[in-house]
Design an enzyme around this catalytic site. Sequence first.
Site, PDB file in Angstrom:
ATOM      1  N   SER A 124       0.836  -1.196   0.000  1.00 18.78           N
ATOM      2  CA  SER A 124       0.000   0.000   0.000  1.00 18.78           C
ATOM      3  C   SER A 124       0.870   1.244   0.000  1.00 18.78           C
ATOM      4  CB  SER A 124      -0.861  -0.016   1.268  1.00 18.78           C
ATOM      5  OG  SER A 124      -1.436   1.238   1.475  1.00 18.78           O
ATOM      6  N   TYR A 148      -1.258  -0.818  10.841  1.00 20.92           N
ATOM      7  CA  TYR A 148      -1.600  -1.446   9.552  1.00 20.92           C
ATOM      8  C   TYR A 148      -0.488  -1.190   8.536  1.00 20.92           C
ATOM      9  CZ  TYR A 148      -3.536  -1.779   4.849  1.00 20.92           C
ATOM     10  OH  TYR A 148      -3.706  -2.062   3.514  1.00 20.92           O
ATOM     11  N   LYS A 152       2.439  -3.766   6.491  1.00 24.38           N
ATOM     12  CA  LYS A 152       2.789  -3.817   5.057  1.00 24.38           C
ATOM     13  C   LYS A 152       4.292  -3.626   4.874  1.00 24.38           C
ATOM     14  CE  LYS A 152      -1.321  -4.486   3.449  1.00 24.38           C
ATOM     15  NZ  LYS A 152      -1.657  -5.807   2.921  1.00 24.38           N
ATOM     16  N   TYR A 176      -0.461  -0.134  -3.790  1.00 20.88           N
ATOM     17  CA  TYR A 176      -1.691   0.458  -4.327  1.00 20.88           C
ATOM     18  C   TYR A 176      -1.874   1.852  -3.763  1.00 20.88           C
ATOM     19  CZ  TYR A 176      -3.017  -4.588  -4.249  1.00 20.88           C
ATOM     20  OH  TYR A 176      -3.066  -5.954  -4.332  1.00 20.88           O
TER      21      TYR A 176
HETATM   22  P1  NAD Z   1     -10.920  -7.333   1.406  1.00 23.42           P
HETATM   23  O1  NAD Z   1     -11.113  -7.370   2.888  1.00 23.42           O
HETATM   24  O2  NAD Z   1     -12.099  -7.052   0.547  1.00 23.42           O
HETATM   25  O3  NAD Z   1     -10.260  -8.692   0.913  1.00 23.42           O
HETATM   26  C1  NAD Z   1      -9.461  -9.492   1.745  1.00 23.42           C
HETATM   27  C2  NAD Z   1     -10.003 -10.908   1.620  1.00 23.42           C
HETATM   28  O4  NAD Z   1      -9.182 -11.763   2.419  1.00 23.42           O
HETATM   29  C3  NAD Z   1     -11.433 -11.064   2.152  1.00 23.42           C
HETATM   30  O5  NAD Z   1     -12.200 -11.795   1.219  1.00 23.42           O
HETATM   31  C4  NAD Z   1     -11.272 -11.843   3.442  1.00 23.42           C
HETATM   32  O6  NAD Z   1     -12.389 -12.667   3.722  1.00 23.42           O
HETATM   33  C5  NAD Z   1     -10.018 -12.638   3.156  1.00 23.42           C
HETATM   34  N1  NAD Z   1      -9.259 -12.995   4.358  1.00 23.42           N
HETATM   35  C6  NAD Z   1      -8.884 -12.194   5.387  1.00 23.42           C
HETATM   36  N2  NAD Z   1      -8.195 -12.910   6.296  1.00 23.42           N
HETATM   37  C7  NAD Z   1      -8.119 -14.177   5.825  1.00 23.42           C
HETATM   38  C8  NAD Z   1      -7.533 -15.360   6.299  1.00 23.42           C
HETATM   39  N3  NAD Z   1      -6.888 -15.388   7.470  1.00 23.42           N
HETATM   40  N4  NAD Z   1      -7.643 -16.492   5.555  1.00 23.42           N
HETATM   41  C9  NAD Z   1      -8.293 -16.482   4.363  1.00 23.42           C
HETATM   42  N5  NAD Z   1      -8.878 -15.385   3.864  1.00 23.42           N
HETATM   43  C10 NAD Z   1      -8.795 -14.240   4.580  1.00 23.42           C
HETATM   44  O7  NAD Z   1      -9.754  -6.274   1.134  1.00 23.42           O
HETATM   45  P2  NAD Z   1      -9.283  -5.663  -0.253  1.00 23.42           P
HETATM   46  O8  NAD Z   1      -9.695  -4.236  -0.280  1.00 23.42           O
HETATM   47  O9  NAD Z   1      -9.624  -6.545  -1.365  1.00 23.42           O
HETATM   48  O10 NAD Z   1      -7.706  -5.669   0.007  1.00 23.42           O
HETATM   49  C11 NAD Z   1      -6.900  -6.753  -0.391  1.00 23.42           C
HETATM   50  C12 NAD Z   1      -5.473  -6.481   0.048  1.00 23.42           C
HETATM   51  O11 NAD Z   1      -5.037  -5.239  -0.496  1.00 23.42           O
HETATM   52  C13 NAD Z   1      -5.291  -6.371   1.554  1.00 23.42           C
HETATM   53  O12 NAD Z   1      -4.079  -6.992   1.901  1.00 23.42           O
HETATM   54  C14 NAD Z   1      -5.206  -4.881   1.784  1.00 23.42           C
HETATM   55  O13 NAD Z   1      -4.449  -4.569   2.928  1.00 23.42           O
HETATM   56  C15 NAD Z   1      -4.520  -4.408   0.516  1.00 23.42           C
HETATM   57  N6  NAD Z   1      -4.805  -3.007   0.177  1.00 23.42           N
HETATM   58  C16 NAD Z   1      -6.105  -2.601   0.032  1.00 23.42           C
HETATM   59  C17 NAD Z   1      -6.368  -1.264  -0.255  1.00 23.42           C
HETATM   60  C18 NAD Z   1      -7.799  -0.781  -0.405  1.00 23.42           C
HETATM   61  O14 NAD Z   1      -8.014   0.425  -0.352  1.00 23.42           O
HETATM   62  N7  NAD Z   1      -8.786  -1.644  -0.594  1.00 23.42           N
HETATM   63  C19 NAD Z   1      -5.305  -0.354  -0.407  1.00 23.42           C
HETATM   64  C20 NAD Z   1      -4.001  -0.815  -0.267  1.00 23.42           C
HETATM   65  C21 NAD Z   1      -3.754  -2.153   0.027  1.00 23.42           C
END
Ligand code: NAD
Length: 337
Positions: A124, A148, A152, A176
């Site tokens: 991120s 958080y 990362k 991202y």
């Molecule tokens: P999200 O919560 O929609 O997706 C994460 C998925 O992982 C979910 O489906 C959840 O059920 C699953 N999950 C969580 N813990 C788990 C575990 N222990 N075992 C199996 N499955 C598990 O989040 P997202 O927005 O799709 O983000 C995905 C990744 O991108 C994350 O690592 C997040 O930190 C990173 N990220 C997201 C953003 C954003 O703004 N959405 C920005 C930067 C980085």
Amino acid sequence: MRVLLTGGAGYIGSHTLLKLLQDGIDVLALDNFSNSSPEVLRRVQKLTNSSFATHVGDYRAPDVLDEVFEKFRPDAVIHFAGLKAVGESNEKPLTYYAQNVSGSINLLDCMQRHGCQNIVFSSSATVYGEAQYLPYDEDHPLNPTNPYGRTKYFIEEIIRDWIASRPHASAVLLRYFNPVGADESGNIGEDPRAIPNNLLPYISQVAVGRLKELSIFGNNYETRDGTGERDYIHIDDLAAAHLAAVKYAHENHGCEAINVGTGTGITVLEMVKAFEEASGREIPFKIAERRQGDVARSFAEVSKAQRLLDWTAKRDLTDICRTAWNWQSKNPSGFEH
Ligand code: NAD
Ligand code: UDP
């Protein structure tokens, strides 16, 4: 190529899953649905008219991972799973370190035991912290300001050390900026479980009548109109960046951190106006106090992604608001109907 997606039912995971399937890649989506719904995978199946492997389980459990690796024998992993709420990470830092950092170590250990050499990791822009200069390039000092963000940062460093110890391994750390929008179909999109923390899902829920009004966190920043400026990246472009990254990892050795953004900042007021135009709905708002930890401006230097991955963002603000509204208006209550 066979690709394992941890967190494949989540917001970014599901759009990437769709993109990989459309490219003919063999995928397995692993998820425990702690922050998503099984309905997501059914919809991706319908959209692609193809079946793909899934596994319901916790990616942190070694027996779950071993079973998946034995069954599927992935060439690469795209690692999305984890916790992502900045505020919650301040209250429960150990939960965040256990889920994100320990979980990632277990995953790398399992990859090593099964001879899987390639990983694309969801990092991120939050790893940069307060801007020393803009746009943020990949050499900008890393100084995350909350637990958080530090998870990362630590995972990035752990992956770097792991790669350094393995001459044939490869990692792409995708940093991202602000992922937003939805697939053109309107069948999958972002569906936060609680009241959204992020701007675009909040605006969408105001537009659809689930929330009353938007609070704009500060209008006295040093930006064009005083409101916070961010680099919003359309989810379809972000999914395409993952496709390019996993191919890059497959064909190269070493570890690369790469920004995924557009290179352009949009203010909160500009986003509100664009969403009003896309939806034809008024977005009532009030000006509130600044949110703790927010920076005035954040946007990416994007030439590394173009150079290494031959990837640039193709979608603009109009696409973002149009697809976000299409998803929200077709699914006012998200995946729960
Ligand atoms: P999200 O919560 O929609 O997706 C994460 C998925 O992982 C979910 O489906 C959840 O059920 C699953 N999950 C969580 N813990 C788990 C575990 N222990 N075992 C199996 N499955 C598990 O989040 P997202 O927005 O799709 O983000 C995905 C990744 O991108 C994350 O690592 C997040 O930190 C990173 N990220 C997201 C953003 C954003 O703004 N959405 C920005 C930067 C980085
Ligand atoms: N924001 C806002 N009201 C909200 C949510 C966000 O004014 O309800 C602002 C926030 O202050 C920032 C921008 O919108 O300037 C993007 O915030 P978001 O939480 O989506 O992303 P991040 O701050 O993590 O980049």
